[in-house]
Scaffold this motif. Structure first.
Motif, PDB file in Angstrom:
ATOM      1  N   ARG A 259       0.847  -1.200   0.000  1.00 12.50           N
ATOM      2  CA  ARG A 259       0.000   0.000   0.000  1.00 12.50           C
ATOM      3  C   ARG A 259       0.878   1.242   0.000  1.00 12.50           C
ATOM      4  NH1 ARG A 259      -5.435  -1.143   3.594  1.00 12.50           N
ATOM      5  NH2 ARG A 259      -5.708  -3.306   2.933  1.00 12.50           N
ATOM      6  N   GLY A 260       0.405   2.275  -0.655  1.00 13.03           N
ATOM      7  CA  GLY A 260       1.160   3.539  -0.674  1.00 13.03           C
ATOM      8  C   GLY A 260       0.184   4.673  -0.927  1.00 13.03           C
ATOM      9  N   PRO A 261       0.657   5.918  -0.885  1.00 13.89           N
ATOM     10  CA  PRO A 261      -0.233   7.062  -1.106  1.00 13.89           C
ATOM     11  C   PRO A 261      -0.916   6.965  -2.481  1.00 13.89           C
ATOM     12  CG  PRO A 261       1.971   7.792  -0.470  1.00 13.89           C
ATOM     13  CD  PRO A 261       2.062   6.321  -0.633  1.00 13.89           C
ATOM     14  N   ILE A 262      -2.223   7.220  -2.502  1.00 13.65           N
ATOM     15  CA  ILE A 262      -2.965   7.205  -3.767  1.00 13.65           C
ATOM     16  C   ILE A 262      -2.901   8.606  -4.386  1.00 13.65           C
ATOM     17  CG2 ILE A 262      -5.258   6.889  -4.807  1.00 13.65           C
ATOM     18  CD1 ILE A 262      -5.766   4.635  -2.831  1.00 13.65           C
ATOM     19  N   LEU A 263      -2.316   8.684  -5.589  1.00 16.34           N
ATOM     20  CA  LEU A 263      -2.085   9.987  -6.224  1.00 16.34           C
ATOM     21  C   LEU A 263      -3.258  10.416  -7.084  1.00 16.34           C
ATOM     22  CD1 LEU A 263       1.577   9.260  -7.431  1.00 16.34           C
ATOM     23  CD2 LEU A 263       0.853  10.289  -5.277  1.00 16.34           C
ATOM     24  N   ASN A 264      -4.044   9.441  -7.539  1.00 16.10           N
ATOM     25  CA  ASN A 264      -5.145   9.755  -8.449  1.00 16.10           C
ATOM     26  C   ASN A 264      -6.182   8.648  -8.364  1.00 16.10           C
ATOM     27  OD1 ASN A 264      -6.551   9.601 -11.156  1.00 16.10           O
ATOM     28  ND2 ASN A 264      -5.372  11.475 -11.447  1.00 16.10           N
ATOM     29  N   LYS A 265      -7.467   9.032  -8.437  1.00 16.11           N
ATOM     30  CA  LYS A 265      -8.566   8.061  -8.371  1.00 16.11           C
ATOM     31  C   LYS A 265      -9.587   8.428  -9.423  1.00 16.11           C
ATOM     32  CE  LYS A 265      -9.352   7.866  -3.468  1.00 16.11           C
ATOM     33  NZ  LYS A 265     -10.267   8.000  -2.350  1.00 16.11           N
ATOM     34  N   GLY A 266     -10.217   7.475 -10.059  1.00 21.37           N
ATOM     35  CA  GLY A 266     -11.276   7.819 -11.014  1.00 21.37           C
ATOM     36  C   GLY A 266     -12.208   6.644 -11.249  1.00 21.37           C
ATOM     37  N   ILE A 267     -13.445   6.943 -11.644  1.00 21.52           N
ATOM     38  CA  ILE A 267     -14.392   5.878 -11.999  1.00 21.52           C
ATOM     39  C   ILE A 267     -14.750   6.047 -13.471  1.00 21.52           C
ATOM     40  CG2 ILE A 267     -16.735   4.978 -11.635  1.00 21.52           C
ATOM     41  CD1 ILE A 267     -16.431   5.483  -8.679  1.00 21.52           C
ATOM     42  N   THR A 268     -14.586   4.975 -14.247  1.00 20.67           N
ATOM     43  CA  THR A 268     -14.840   5.026 -15.697  1.00 20.67           C
ATOM     44  C   THR A 268     -15.987   4.089 -16.043  1.00 20.67           C
ATOM     45  OG1 THR A 268     -12.450   5.170 -15.956  1.00 20.67           O
ATOM     46  CG2 THR A 268     -13.713   4.719 -17.943  1.00 20.67           C
ATOM     47  N   PRO A 269     -17.038   4.614 -16.680  1.00 22.92           N
ATOM     48  CA  PRO A 269     -18.100   3.706 -17.135  1.00 22.92           C
ATOM     49  C   PRO A 269     -17.582   2.844 -18.282  1.00 22.92           C
ATOM     50  CG  PRO A 269     -18.510   5.963 -17.896  1.00 22.92           C
ATOM     51  CD  PRO A 269     -17.257   6.006 -17.070  1.00 22.92           C
ATOM     52  N   MET A 270     -18.224   1.735 -18.539  1.00 21.45           N
ATOM     53  CA  MET A 270     -17.708   0.810 -19.559  1.00 21.45           C
ATOM     54  C   MET A 270     -18.734   0.619 -20.665  1.00 21.45           C
ATOM     55  SD  MET A 270     -14.948  -1.074 -17.990  1.00 21.45           S
ATOM     56  CE  MET A 270     -15.180  -2.804 -18.240  1.00 21.45           C
ATOM     57  N   ARG A 271     -18.277   0.795 -21.888  1.00 21.37           N
ATOM     58  CA  ARG A 271     -19.170   0.542 -23.013  1.00 21.37           C
ATOM     59  C   ARG A 271     -18.393   0.030 -24.218  1.00 21.37           C
ATOM     60  NH1 ARG A 271     -22.660   4.869 -23.928  1.00 21.37           N
ATOM     61  NH2 ARG A 271     -21.839   6.133 -22.256  1.00 21.37           N
ATOM     62  N   SER A 272     -19.109  -0.646 -25.095  1.00 19.33           N
ATOM     63  CA  SER A 272     -18.616  -0.964 -26.436  1.00 19.33           C
ATOM     64  C   SER A 272     -19.472  -0.140 -27.377  1.00 19.33           C
ATOM     65  CB  SER A 272     -18.827  -2.446 -26.767  1.00 19.33           C
ATOM     66  OG  SER A 272     -18.120  -3.272 -25.876  1.00 19.33           O
ATOM     67  N   PHE A 273     -18.846   0.457 -28.393  1.00 23.10           N
ATOM     68  CA  PHE A 273     -19.596   1.330 -29.304  1.00 23.10           C
ATOM     69  C   PHE A 273     -18.874   1.380 -30.644  1.00 23.10           C
ATOM     70  CE2 PHE A 273     -20.083   5.451 -31.322  1.00 23.10           C
ATOM     71  CZ  PHE A 273     -21.456   5.670 -31.285  1.00 23.10           C
ATOM     72  N   VAL A 274     -19.633   1.297 -31.722  1.00 21.80           N
ATOM     73  CA  VAL A 274     -19.039   1.489 -33.060  1.00 21.80           C
ATOM     74  C   VAL A 274     -19.983   2.341 -33.896  1.00 21.80           C
ATOM     75  CG1 VAL A 274     -18.169   0.394 -35.181  1.00 21.80           C
ATOM     76  CG2 VAL A 274     -17.915  -0.787 -33.001  1.00 21.80           C
ATOM     77  N   ALA A 275     -19.416   3.327 -34.600  1.00 24.84           N
ATOM     78  CA  ALA A 275     -20.177   4.133 -35.561  1.00 24.84           C
ATOM     79  C   ALA A 275     -19.771   3.693 -36.966  1.00 24.84           C
ATOM     80  CB  ALA A 275     -19.865   5.611 -35.369  1.00 24.84           C
ATOM     81  N   GLU A 276     -20.756   3.491 -37.790  1.00 24.29           N
ATOM     82  CA  GLU A 276     -20.509   3.146 -39.199  1.00 24.29           C
ATOM     83  C   GLU A 276     -21.284   4.112 -40.088  1.00 24.29           C
ATOM     84  OE1 GLU A 276     -20.064  -1.746 -39.023  1.00 24.29           O
ATOM     85  OE2 GLU A 276     -21.733  -0.850 -40.090  1.00 24.29           O
ATOM     86  N   PRO A 277     -20.720   4.617 -41.134  1.00 23.45           N
ATOM     87  CA  PRO A 277     -19.330   4.528 -41.560  1.00 23.45           C
ATOM     88  C   PRO A 277     -18.444   5.471 -40.734  1.00 23.45           C
ATOM     89  CG  PRO A 277     -20.543   5.960 -43.047  1.00 23.45           C
ATOM     90  CD  PRO A 277     -21.531   5.455 -42.042  1.00 23.45           C
ATOM     91  N   MET A 278     -17.128   5.317 -40.886  1.00 23.03           N
ATOM     92  CA  MET A 278     -16.198   6.190 -40.159  1.00 23.03           C
ATOM     93  C   MET A 278     -15.814   7.413 -40.996  1.00 23.03           C
ATOM     94  SD  MET A 278     -13.799   3.402 -38.211  1.00 23.03           S
ATOM     95  CE  MET A 278     -12.485   4.561 -37.920  1.00 23.03           C
ATOM     96  N   SER A 279     -16.422   7.556 -42.171  1.00 26.44           N
ATOM     97  CA  SER A 279     -16.150   8.766 -42.947  1.00 26.44           C
ATOM     98  C   SER A 279     -17.409   9.177 -43.683  1.00 26.44           C
ATOM     99  CB  SER A 279     -15.024   8.526 -43.958  1.00 26.44           C
ATOM    100  OG  SER A 279     -15.439   7.598 -44.934  1.00 26.44           O
ATOM    101  N   TYR A 280     -17.465  10.454 -43.996  1.00 24.80           N
ATOM    102  CA  TYR A 280     -18.580  10.978 -44.786  1.00 24.80           C
ATOM    103  C   TYR A 280     -18.032  12.158 -45.573  1.00 24.80           C
ATOM    104  CZ  TYR A 280     -22.859  13.290 -46.095  1.00 24.80           C
ATOM    105  OH  TYR A 280     -23.842  13.905 -46.827  1.00 24.80           O
ATOM    106  N   ARG A 281     -18.000  12.006 -46.900  1.00 21.77           N
ATOM    107  CA  ARG A 281     -17.466  13.050 -47.790  1.00 21.77           C
ATOM    108  C   ARG A 281     -16.056  13.461 -47.337  1.00 21.77           C
ATOM    109  NH1 ARG A 281     -20.947  12.432 -52.079  1.00 21.77           N
ATOM    110  NH2 ARG A 281     -23.064  12.609 -51.357  1.00 21.77           N
ATOM    111  N   ARG A 282     -15.913  14.682 -46.790  1.00 16.51           N
ATOM    112  CA  ARG A 282     -14.560  15.142 -46.435  1.00 16.51           C
ATOM    113  C   ARG A 282     -14.284  15.065 -44.924  1.00 16.51           C
ATOM    114  NH1 ARG A 282     -11.653  18.126 -50.399  1.00 16.51           N
ATOM    115  NH2 ARG A 282     -12.612  17.693 -52.395  1.00 16.51           N
TER     116      ARG A 282
END
Ligand code: FAD
Ligand code: DHB
Length: 409
Positions: A259-282
């Motif tokens: 155990r040692g000093p905790i320098l940073n703490k965070g909570i991250t939500p979890m998801r899987s996500f994909v957008a299709e298509p990954m491009s549009y025109r320019r």
């Protein structure tokens, strides 16, 4: 303001793209809503695939990475109270991963861009992308003083992360999204404490669930565990975090966290996500703006960098020769690999995290899957191949396979 490529977001994707374009004499402006200090300090990923490291080194960004990065040729799985080691080197034909914090990658690229008088507009928000169907799109920005301006360009790179504005520029009649939100989050800490194992260790405890022991140096530990997504950081005083991590590590093969000093703490939500298509025109989406993976498997930043390894050569080819073939193939080229990495991240998450309302049978299945993974060469090889990083796909997509509505003008 005018440039060849307007890049939204100074995360690893946007910064790496601006650097690679600069090496070929192509001008870009990076627009970043946060301050330089904030993006350089944001604590996130840590495990780099070999392909990511090679690409950074090849682009002249490897000085600190090669000096300070920790090469890991093994990964541990701890379940049933015992450790089981996979030899990545042996199982993947001599490949490995490198532990090097994402904020260091970001710092290294910003330093290189600054040294080359690169244009990064910090504390400047991209509000809207205009005229994406024309040859001269514009990005409307608001500077930190509240001034509104426009940047006109030839191409736009949407590297503005999951909550950015680029993705919604694609008409809703064309954009399809695919999503799974997991019923747990990750509580992560950075602690001034020496790691107890010398490689990344995924822990599965049938009653308490998942934990992950990683590191940033020989004196800094990066530790995570699954928690309820509705919990707040205030619910987790330091002692509770250490006690809970220790419970998940209990077993016949003893190990004791330092155990040692905790320098940073965070909570991250979890998801899987994909957008299709990954491009549009320019407009070309890259990184978290186009796809999210749960952090199990350590793929998010690697996937962002892999997109750029496809996008940068395509943009360079366009500016040097006027050809749009590689840009038109960009989305299909990336998505084939993206879905495989989504599959891997989803499967490692499902294999190591407890889900609500499961039976004891389901949890034993998970332990059996881990047992198979660490005792079968075939299963271990599959894991290792994915963990060290799948190769980039080639861009020979047939014209007939491409959505004609997404191609350039
Ligand atoms: P980001 O890093 O999100 O950058 C996007 C940028 O755009 C941000 O700086 C944001 O401020 C800016 N922005 C947003 N909107 C606007 C706007 N309108 N105008 C201007 N700027 C805007 N990945 C791995 O590969 N390995 C790991 O080990 C790993 N571990 C992780 C652990 C945790 C706890 C978390 C949270 C993530 C982890 N990841 C990991 C994932 C990885 O951090 C992300 O996938 C990565 O940051 C994606 O890079 P990006 O450049 O696409 O997006
Ligand atoms: C880290 C390591 C991992 O293996 C992972 O899946 C996610 C994050 C890390 O060191 O931050």
């Amino acid at each position: 303001m005018q440039t060849q490529v307007a890049i939204l977001g100074a995360g690893p994707a946007g910064l790496f793209l601006s650097h690679l374009l600069h090496l070929q004499g192509i001008d870009s402006i990076v627009i970043e809503s946060r301050s330089r200090e904030y993006v350089e300090g944001r604590l996130r990923a840590g495990v780099l695939e070999k392909g990511t490291v090679d690409a950074l080194v090849e682009a002249g960004l490897g000085e600190s990475l090669l000096r300070e990065g920790l090469r890991h040729k093994e990964i541990n799985f701890r379940f049933g109270g015992r450790n089981h080691t996979l030899d990545l080197d042996d199982l993947s034909g001599g490949r490995y991963v490198t532990v090097y914090g994402q904020q260091k990658v970001v710092k290294d690229i910003i330093a290189a861009r600054m040294a080359a008088q690169g244009k990064i507009l910090f504390e400047t928000k991209a509000e809207e992308i205009l005229g994406i169907e024309t040859a001269n799109p514009r990005v409307r920005i608001v500077t930190k003083n509240g001034e509104q301006q426009e940047i006109s360009c030839e191409l736009v790179a949407g590297c503005d992360g999951f909550h950015g504005i680029s993705r919604e520029t694609i008409p809703s009649s064309i954009l399809k999204t695919f999503e799974r939100v997991y019923p747990f989050a990750w509580l992560g800490i950075l602690a001034e404490a020496p790691p107890i194992f010398n490689c990344v260790t995924n822990v599965y405890h049938e009653e308490r669930g998942f934990a992950l022991l990683s590191m940033r140096s020989r004196t800094l530990s990066r530790l995570y565990m699954q928690c309820d997504p509705n919990e707040k950081l205030e619910d987790w005083p330091d002692e509770r975090i250490w006690d809970e991590l220790e419970r998940r590590l209990e077993g016949t093969e003893k190990c004791k966290l330092v155990r040692g000093p905790i320098l940073n703490k965070g909570i991250t939500p979890m998801r899987s996500f994909v957008a299709e298509p990954m491009s549009y025109r320019r407009l070309f989406l890259a990184g978290d703006s186009a796809h999210i993976v749960p952090p199990t498997g350590a793929k998010g930043m690697n996937l962002a960098m892999a997109d750029i390894r496809v996008l940068a050569p395509a943009m360079i080819d366009y500016f040097k020769t006027g050809a749009t073939r590689l840009l038109d193939a960009y989305s299909d080229t990336c998505l084939r690999r993206v879905w495989k990495v989504e599959r891997f991240s989803w499967s490692v998450t499902s294999m190591t995290h407890n889900f609500p309302e499961e039976s004891r049978f389901d949890r034993r299945m998970r332990s059996a899957t881990l047992d198979y993974l660490t005792s079968s060469k075939a299963s271990g090889t599959t894991f290792a191949e994915n963990f060290v990083g799948l190769p980039l796909e080639n861009s020979e997509v047939q014209d007939s396979e491409r959505d004609p509505r997404t191609v350039m003008l």
